[in-house]
Motif scaffolding. Structure first.
Motif, PDB file in Angstrom:
ATOM      1  N   LEU A 268       1.065   4.718  -0.443  1.00 49.45           N
ATOM      2  CA  LEU A 268       1.850   4.118  -1.423  1.00 49.45           C
ATOM      3  C   LEU A 268       1.830   2.026  -1.293  1.00 49.45           C
ATOM      4  O   LEU A 268       1.878   1.284  -1.594  1.00 49.45           O
ATOM      5  CB  LEU A 268       3.461   4.638  -1.059  1.00 49.45           C
ATOM      6  N   ILE A 269       2.108   2.131   0.299  1.00 46.51           N
ATOM      7  CA  ILE A 269       2.042   1.595   1.217  1.00 46.51           C
ATOM      8  C   ILE A 269       0.755  -0.360   0.906  1.00 46.51           C
ATOM      9  O   ILE A 269       0.555  -0.629   0.221  1.00 46.51           O
ATOM     10  CB  ILE A 269       2.427   1.385   2.723  1.00 46.51           C
ATOM     11  N   ALA A 270      -0.462   1.809   1.064  1.00 49.35           N
ATOM     12  CA  ALA A 270      -2.017   0.777   0.899  1.00 49.35           C
ATOM     13  C   ALA A 270      -1.851   0.179  -0.716  1.00 49.35           C
ATOM     14  O   ALA A 270      -2.661  -0.321  -0.934  1.00 49.35           O
ATOM     15  CB  ALA A 270      -2.744   2.320   0.859  1.00 49.35           C
ATOM     16  N   ALA A 271      -1.505   1.152  -1.545  1.00 45.03           N
ATOM     17  CA  ALA A 271      -1.644   0.953  -3.285  1.00 45.03           C
ATOM     18  C   ALA A 271      -1.108  -0.430  -3.038  1.00 45.03           C
ATOM     19  O   ALA A 271      -1.493  -1.251  -4.174  1.00 45.03           O
ATOM     20  CB  ALA A 271      -1.427   2.529  -4.551  1.00 45.03           C
ATOM     21  N   LEU A 272       0.376  -0.606  -3.203  1.00 46.75           N
ATOM     22  CA  LEU A 272       1.457  -1.569  -3.182  1.00 46.75           C
ATOM     23  C   LEU A 272       0.370  -3.025  -3.013  1.00 46.75           C
ATOM     24  O   LEU A 272       0.228  -3.758  -3.255  1.00 46.75           O
ATOM     25  CB  LEU A 272       2.555  -1.565  -2.366  1.00 46.75           C
ATOM     26  N   LEU A 273       0.034  -3.136  -0.779  1.00 45.33           N
ATOM     27  CA  LEU A 273      -0.651  -3.978  -0.751  1.00 45.33           C
ATOM     28  C   LEU A 273      -2.047  -4.344  -1.489  1.00 45.33           C
ATOM     29  O   LEU A 273      -2.222  -5.610  -1.776  1.00 45.33           O
ATOM     30  CB  LEU A 273      -1.291  -4.032   0.821  1.00 45.33           C
ATOM     31  N   TRP A 274      -2.782  -3.359  -2.515  1.00 47.00           N
ATOM     32  CA  TRP A 274      -3.588  -3.879  -3.361  1.00 47.00           C
ATOM     33  C   TRP A 274      -3.392  -3.961  -3.977  1.00 47.00           C
ATOM     34  O   TRP A 274      -3.761  -5.864  -5.128  1.00 47.00           O
ATOM     35  CB  TRP A 274      -4.455  -2.938  -3.447  1.00 47.00           C
ATOM     36  N   LEU A 275      -2.204  -3.995  -5.097  1.00 46.38           N
ATOM     37  CA  LEU A 275      -1.833  -4.175  -6.466  1.00 46.38           C
ATOM     38  C   LEU A 275      -1.452  -5.853  -6.430  1.00 46.38           C
ATOM     39  O   LEU A 275      -2.239  -6.507  -7.263  1.00 46.38           O
ATOM     40  CB  LEU A 275      -0.839  -3.894  -7.274  1.00 46.38           C
ATOM     41  N   ALA A 276      -0.420  -5.569  -4.858  1.00 43.79           N
ATOM     42  CA  ALA A 276      -0.479  -7.378  -4.935  1.00 43.79           C
ATOM     43  C   ALA A 276      -1.862  -8.203  -4.391  1.00 43.79           C
ATOM     44  O   ALA A 276      -1.542  -9.303  -5.432  1.00 43.79           O
ATOM     45  CB  ALA A 276       0.353  -6.932  -3.267  1.00 43.79           C
ATOM     46  N   GLY A 277      -2.448  -8.046  -3.619  1.00 46.90           N
ATOM     47  CA  GLY A 277      -3.754  -8.622  -3.689  1.00 46.90           C
ATOM     48  C   GLY A 277      -4.524  -8.936  -4.999  1.00 46.90           C
ATOM     49  O   GLY A 277      -4.560  -9.751  -5.660  1.00 46.90           O
ATOM     50  N   LEU A 278      -4.251  -8.354  -5.744  1.00 47.04           N
ATOM     51  CA  LEU A 278      -5.313  -8.192  -7.170  1.00 47.04           C
ATOM     52  C   LEU A 278      -4.516  -9.040  -7.893  1.00 47.04           C
ATOM     53  O   LEU A 278      -4.709 -10.011  -8.696  1.00 47.04           O
ATOM     54  CB  LEU A 278      -4.889  -6.901  -7.871  1.00 47.04           C
ATOM     55  N   LEU A 279      -3.358  -9.536  -8.099  1.00 47.39           N
ATOM     56  CA  LEU A 279      -2.180 -10.081  -8.786  1.00 47.39           C
ATOM     57  C   LEU A 279      -2.220 -11.382  -8.282  1.00 47.39           C
ATOM     58  O   LEU A 279      -2.553 -12.255  -9.581  1.00 47.39           O
ATOM     59  CB  LEU A 279      -0.913 -10.043  -8.854  1.00 47.39           C
ATOM     60  N   LEU A 280      -2.736 -11.693  -7.648  1.00 45.45           N
ATOM     61  CA  LEU A 280      -2.459 -13.183  -6.405  1.00 45.45           C
ATOM     62  C   LEU A 280      -3.838 -13.250  -6.894  1.00 45.45           C
ATOM     63  O   LEU A 280      -4.081 -14.514  -6.622  1.00 45.45           O
ATOM     64  CB  LEU A 280      -1.949 -12.821  -4.981  1.00 45.45           C
ATOM     65  N   THR A 281      -4.842 -12.596  -7.060  1.00 41.02           N
ATOM     66  CA  THR A 281      -6.186 -12.931  -7.139  1.00 41.02           C
ATOM     67  C   THR A 281      -6.055 -13.687  -7.706  1.00 41.02           C
ATOM     68  O   THR A 281      -6.930 -15.153  -7.636  1.00 41.02           O
ATOM     69  CB  THR A 281      -7.206 -12.142  -6.311  1.00 41.02           C
ATOM     70  N   GLY A 282      -5.992 -13.496  -8.719  1.00 38.24           N
ATOM     71  CA  GLY A 282      -5.824 -14.318 -10.430  1.00 38.24           C
ATOM     72  C   GLY A 282      -5.443 -15.971 -10.486  1.00 38.24           C
ATOM     73  O   GLY A 282      -6.042 -16.856 -10.625  1.00 38.24           O
ATOM     74  N   GLY A 283      -4.285 -16.189  -9.772  1.00 39.87           N
ATOM     75  CA  GLY A 283      -3.707 -16.656  -9.669  1.00 39.87           C
ATOM     76  C   GLY A 283      -3.787 -17.855  -8.038  1.00 39.87           C
ATOM     77  O   GLY A 283      -2.672 -18.502  -8.158  1.00 39.87           O
ATOM     78  N   THR A 284      -5.524 -17.860  -7.711  1.00 43.35           N
ATOM     79  CA  THR A 284      -5.130 -18.291  -6.413  1.00 43.35           C
ATOM     80  C   THR A 284      -5.227 -20.221  -6.759  1.00 43.35           C
ATOM     81  O   THR A 284      -5.749 -20.403  -7.272  1.00 43.35           O
ATOM     82  CB  THR A 284      -6.720 -18.416  -5.836  1.00 43.35           C
ATOM     83  N   ARG A 285      -4.281 -20.745  -6.181  1.00 45.35           N
ATOM     84  CA  ARG A 285      -4.068 -22.462  -6.046  1.00 45.35           C
ATOM     85  C   ARG A 285      -5.198 -22.927  -5.709  1.00 45.35           C
ATOM     86  O   ARG A 285      -5.696 -22.517  -5.050  1.00 45.35           O
ATOM     87  CB  ARG A 285      -3.068 -22.998  -5.223  1.00 45.35           C
ATOM     88  N   ARG A 286      -5.884 -24.404  -5.945  1.00 44.30           N
ATOM     89  CA  ARG A 286      -7.255 -24.696  -5.692  1.00 44.30           C
ATOM     90  C   ARG A 286      -6.831 -25.273  -4.411  1.00 44.30           C
ATOM     91  O   ARG A 286      -7.881 -25.172  -3.751  1.00 44.30           O
ATOM     92  CB  ARG A 286      -7.119 -26.405  -6.971  1.00 44.30           C
ATOM     93  N   GLY A 287      -5.187 -25.451  -3.567  1.00 42.34           N
ATOM     94  CA  GLY A 287      -5.448 -25.913  -2.119  1.00 42.34           C
ATOM     95  C   GLY A 287      -5.439 -24.463  -1.294  1.00 42.34           C
ATOM     96  O   GLY A 287      -6.037 -24.689  -0.435  1.00 42.34           O
TER      97      GLY A 287
END
Length: 201
Positions: free
Chosen positions: A178-197
């Motif tokens: 569950l922890i691994a899945a949550l970490l991956w999902l968090a990464g997936l969600l944040l990846t698309g919204g990477t700020r320019r900086g």
């Protein structure tokens, strides 16, 4: 040129994939070996298969492809770059899972593959979160920063993994999955919204 291919080349994916493959081949050769965890707090006798530790290296190497020297061009592009970033993380996860399967060729049990694939996904998720927090140039930082304490402090006095040391838990641990899945999902969600900086960091 195909946009996905151009995207992969701009991020050095071929070189990173070849490096990760070399690490996986070495892991396959030493698939019967185990890594002893030198917990600093207790006298313990705890070890994990080398195939369960190798995904940290896969994640660190593949995470370097989250960075691109052409960030300015990507931000000016009319193409759906956030979608490409998310697809990129999915592709990295599939690649890391395939690498985790290589030790099966030398007789490694399926249970070890399950742990290795879980760890690959979780650490890649951490890398993606790190890319968002610290910039893509430091995306490798979180997988290493979390795995160090796991090696040194992750085993309890009763010779079992601490609850938070998810990457050294066995294949039957639902909490670790569950922890691994949550970490991956968090990464997936944040990846698309990477700020320019963050992208150029």
């Amino acid at each position: 040129m195909n946009p996905a291919l151009a995207f992969a080349r701009s991020r050095g994916l071929p070189v990173a994939a070849a490096t990760a493959l070399a690490l996986a081949v070495v892991t396959t050769v030493f698939t019967g070996s185990r890594v002893t965890l030198p917990d600093l707090r207790h006298l313990v006798d705890f070890s994990v298969p080398v195939a369960a530790v190798a995904p940290v290296a896969y994640a660190v190497v593949l995470a370097t492809t989250l960075h691109t020297p052409q960030a300015d061009l990507e931000h000016l592009s009319a193409r759906p770059v956030p979608l490409l970033r998310r697809l990129h993380l999915v592709a990295l996860t599939l690649l890391a899972t395939a690498l985790a399967a290589l030790p099966l060729l030398s007789g490694s049990p399926a249970e070890i593959f399950a742990v290795s694939a879980r760890n690959a996904a979780g650490h890649l998720g951490l890398a993606a979160v790190g890319a968002r927090l610290f910039g893509t140039g430091l995306s490798w930082l979180l997988p290493l920063a979390t795995f160090g304490p796991t090696l040194l402090l992750g085993v309890a006095e009763d010779n079992t993994p601490e609850w938070w040391a998810w990457s050294i838990h066995g294949p039957s641990s639902t909490d670790a999955a569950l922890i691994a899945a949550l970490l991956w999902l968090a990464g997936l969600l944040l990846t698309g919204g990477t700020r320019r900086g963050a992208e150029t960091g």
